[in-house]
Write a protein that holds these residues in place. Sequence first.
Motif, short mmCIF file in Angstrom:
data_model
loop_
_atom_site.label_atom_id
_atom_site.label_comp_id
_atom_site.label_asym_id
_atom_site.label_seq_id
_atom_site.Cartn_x
_atom_site.Cartn_y
_atom_site.Cartn_z
N SER A 290 0.81 -1.21 0.00
CA SER A 290 0.00 0.00 0.00
C SER A 290 0.85 1.27 0.00
CB SER A 290 -0.94 0.01 1.22
OG SER A 290 -1.94 -0.98 1.09
N ARG A 291 2.15 1.12 -0.08
CA ARG A 291 3.13 2.22 -0.08
C ARG A 291 3.00 3.08 1.18
NH1 ARG A 291 0.97 2.50 -5.22
NH2 ARG A 291 2.27 1.73 -6.94
N THR A 292 2.69 2.45 2.30
CA THR A 292 2.63 3.18 3.57
C THR A 292 3.74 2.78 4.53
OG1 THR A 292 0.98 1.55 4.31
CG2 THR A 292 0.16 3.66 3.50
N ALA A 293 4.56 1.77 4.18
CA ALA A 293 5.76 1.47 4.97
C ALA A 293 6.74 2.63 4.84
CB ALA A 293 6.40 0.17 4.49
N ALA A 294 7.34 3.05 5.94
CA ALA A 294 8.24 4.21 5.94
C ALA A 294 9.62 3.81 5.44
CB ALA A 294 8.34 4.80 7.34
N LEU A 295 10.07 4.46 4.36
CA LEU A 295 11.34 4.12 3.70
C LEU A 295 12.35 5.25 3.82
CD1 LEU A 295 10.07 2.53 0.36
CD2 LEU A 295 10.36 1.43 2.60
N ARG A 296 13.64 4.87 3.86
CA ARG A 296 14.70 5.88 3.83
C ARG A 296 14.75 6.58 2.47
NH1 ARG A 296 19.38 1.81 6.13
NH2 ARG A 296 18.69 1.72 8.33
N ALA A 297 14.61 5.80 1.41
CA ALA A 297 14.62 6.33 0.04
C ALA A 297 13.23 6.13 -0.56
CB ALA A 297 15.68 5.61 -0.80
N PRO A 298 12.87 6.93 -1.57
CA PRO A 298 11.51 6.86 -2.11
C PRO A 298 11.19 5.49 -2.72
CG PRO A 298 12.63 8.84 -2.87
CD PRO A 298 13.67 7.98 -2.22
N TYR A 299 9.91 5.23 -2.87
CA TYR A 299 9.45 4.03 -3.56
C TYR A 299 9.91 4.08 -5.02
CZ TYR A 299 6.55 2.41 0.29
OH TYR A 299 6.12 1.92 1.50
N ALA A 300 10.30 2.92 -5.53
CA ALA A 300 10.79 2.85 -6.90
C ALA A 300 9.71 3.22 -7.90
CB ALA A 300 11.32 1.45 -7.20
N ASN A 308 4.86 6.32 5.35
CA ASN A 308 4.31 7.06 6.49
C ASN A 308 4.85 6.53 7.81
OD1 ASN A 308 1.90 6.62 4.32
ND2 ASN A 308 1.95 8.71 5.10
N LEU A 309 5.21 7.45 8.70
CA LEU A 309 5.48 7.12 10.10
C LEU A 309 4.25 7.47 10.91
CD1 LEU A 309 9.14 8.27 10.92
CD2 LEU A 309 8.22 5.95 11.06
N TYR A 310 3.69 6.49 11.61
CA TYR A 310 2.48 6.71 12.38
C TYR A 310 2.76 7.08 13.83
CZ TYR A 310 0.18 4.37 8.43
OH TYR A 310 -0.29 4.03 7.18
N LEU A 311 3.97 6.79 14.31
CA LEU A 311 4.35 7.13 15.68
C LEU A 311 5.65 7.92 15.66
CD1 LEU A 311 3.80 3.80 17.69
CD2 LEU A 311 2.28 5.79 17.60
N SER A 312 5.77 8.88 16.56
CA SER A 312 7.04 9.58 16.71
C SER A 312 8.00 8.72 17.52
CB SER A 312 6.83 10.92 17.43
OG SER A 312 6.49 10.69 18.80
N PHE A 332 5.92 -3.28 18.19
CA PHE A 332 5.32 -2.49 17.12
C PHE A 332 5.26 -3.30 15.83
CE2 PHE A 332 8.00 0.28 19.79
CZ PHE A 332 7.02 1.10 20.35
N HIS A 333 4.34 -2.90 14.96
CA HIS A 333 4.34 -3.31 13.56
C HIS A 333 5.37 -2.42 12.85
CE1 HIS A 333 2.18 -3.79 9.54
NE2 HIS A 333 2.88 -2.68 9.37
N VAL A 334 6.41 -3.04 12.31
CA VAL A 334 7.49 -2.31 11.66
C VAL A 334 7.84 -3.03 10.36
CG1 VAL A 334 9.82 -1.37 11.89
CG2 VAL A 334 8.45 -1.76 13.94
N ILE A 335 7.81 -2.31 9.23
CA ILE A 335 8.13 -2.95 7.96
C ILE A 335 9.25 -2.23 7.22
CG2 ILE A 335 7.24 -3.36 5.62
CD1 ILE A 335 4.75 -4.51 6.80
N GLY A 336 9.16 -0.92 7.02
CA GLY A 336 10.15 -0.20 6.24
C GLY A 336 11.44 0.07 7.02
N ASP A 337 12.52 0.38 6.29
CA ASP A 337 13.80 0.64 6.95
C ASP A 337 13.77 1.93 7.77
OD1 ASP A 337 13.72 2.18 4.64
OD2 ASP A 337 15.56 1.33 3.78
N ALA A 338 13.06 2.96 7.30
CA ALA A 338 12.93 4.17 8.10
C ALA A 338 12.06 3.93 9.33
CB ALA A 338 12.35 5.30 7.26
N GLY A 339 11.05 3.07 9.18
CA GLY A 339 10.25 2.68 10.34
C GLY A 339 11.09 1.97 11.38
#
Length: 553
Positions: A290-300, A308-312, A332-339
Amino acid sequence: MNSSGMPAGRAERKVTMYRNGSVYSAADPFATAIVVDGGTVAWIGSEQAASSIADSSMEIIDLRGALLAPGFVDSHVHLTETGIAAAGLRLDGVRSAAGLLDAVAAAAASTEAGAPLLGHGWDESAWADPALPTPAELGRAAGGRNVYLSRVDVHSALVSDGLAAAAGLAGLDGWNGTAHVLRDAHTAARLAARQLPESVRLQYQEAALREAAGNGYVALAEMAAPHICGMDDLRSSVAWNSSATALPEVLPYWGQLAASEDEARSILDELSVPVLGLAGDLNIDGSIGSRTAALRAPYADSADHHGNLYLSVDAAARHLAACSLLGLQAGFHVIGDAGLDAALEALDLASAEVGEQRIRAAGHRFEHVEMADAGAIARLAKHAVTVSAQPAFDAEWGAPGGMYEQRLGNRSRAMNPFASYYSAGVPLAFGSDSPVTPLRPWASVRACLEHSNPSERISARAAFLGHTRAGWRATRQRNPLLGQLVPGAPASFAVWEVEELMVQVADSRVQSWSTDPRARTPLLPALDTGSDPACLQTVREGRELFAAESLRA
C-alpha cells in the motif's frame, strides 16, 4: 490452567499410545512411539519398547508411518478478520477493475438486502492495468450496499460511496475522493464496516480457530489493536481459552500506545482480560504493497513518496519504557527501513531511561521487520528483541518482477533477512498474518527453504523451530518444555501424513537433504514434492482439536 495462565477445559484423563510412525523429538531422534497420559507426554521410545508396555487400558493409534510432531504456533494472526475473509468475497483471483466489479455484482446477488458486502485479497500489483474502480462504480455493482474490500495486505481498502458517507471519510487523512482509502480513512472505513453482532463475531472467530486446528496449529497469537477492532473483539477471542470447545489456544496482544506506566496499567485494567503485552499491530508504519511502509529512500514506483510514520520516536520510546517498568512486552508493527530506524532509536531512548537490563528482560517483539541491514540487526540483537516474521510474504511477493521489486527495485533483494537474523542471534518466530496469507504452516516452512534470496535461506529444522518452539518463547511462556515432545512436556502436537522424511538444509553448496539416521537429527517431511503434508490430528494439552476420518480407520 493453560500455558497463558488462563483456565482451560480439563483433558479427560486417559492414556493414548501412538506407534508405528515417526516422532519428532530431540530426546530420541529414532522414536517411533509416544504415550500421552491426560495432557502430558508420558513416554517416548521405540516400537519394540512400545510392544512391551502397551495394554488394554490404552487407546492404541497406529500411525502407519505418519509423523507426530510438536504443534504449530502462529505468531501473528487476526481471528475475526480471518473468519470474515473466509466467509466473504475472495478477490485474490481478480486481475482487473472490471473483474473486481463483476465479482462484487455476483456476490451482491446472493447477499441479504441491506447487508454490507465485505471482501478481501485484491492486489493491483498483479494486474496488467492497475487502475481501480470508483466509489460510485462499487456502489452500483453492489446494488446500493455498503462495500468494504481490504487489499491483500489489509493496510488499505476499496470502499463504496455509501460506506464513505456513512463512515464520514471526507476530510480524513488518507481520503482523496477515490475508492482507495489509506491511513485514518482506512481505519474509519474498516471499523464502520466491521460493526458486527457478538454472535456473528464469535462465528467468525470459531471458524478461524477451527481452520487453524485443521492445519496443525495448537496456538495463535491474536494481534488486536484499536485501529483494527474494539476491546470486545479481543475479549471474545480470549474467552475461547476457557470455553468447553476444544480449539487452539489464543495468545492475546493489544496494540495500544501508553505514554506512561500509569497509562499502561489503565489500559490493562480497561481490557479486563489478561494479555501478554501491549504489542503486535501498534503501527510505526504501514505496508510495502500500500506504499505506507516508511522508507529511507523513495518508492521505486512513486519517486516522491517515502511512506508514512504513524508514531514519533518519543512516543514509541515512552511506550517501551512504560511497558518495561511493568515487565510487560511492548512492540510495534514495523516494515520499512525508516520505520525500523525510528523503532531502534526509541529502544535506545527507552534503554537510557529505564536501563538496558529492563529492556532486555521485558522481551519486546517487533512484527514483520522486513527491511533490516546489518547495523539494524545488530541493534535488535543488543536489545534482545524478537522478530515475528511471515515467510509467506517472500513466497508471495519476493520473486523477480513481484510486488517487492515493483515497489523497491534492487532493495527487494534484502527483504526478510532470516539467515542474517539467525547469524546475529536475533530470536525469530514465524506466523502468517492471516488473512494476509493463509494458515498453511508447511508452506511457510517451505518459503524459508526457498527464500527468493539464496543467502537468506534457512534449514527446514530452523524454520520448523521458528514455527513451533520459538512461537512459545516469543510470548515469554514460563514452561520451557512448550513446543517440544519430551517426557513431562504438554501433549500439544499434530499428526501428519507424509510421503517421505528427511533432513533438509538451505545451502545449495552442500547436499540439500539426507535420510542418514547417523546424523541423529529428527526428520521432517520432504517439502520438494509440490504438496504439503496432510493433517490427520491436532491435539492441545491432551485435547483433540481435529481428527481426520482416516486417523482411526
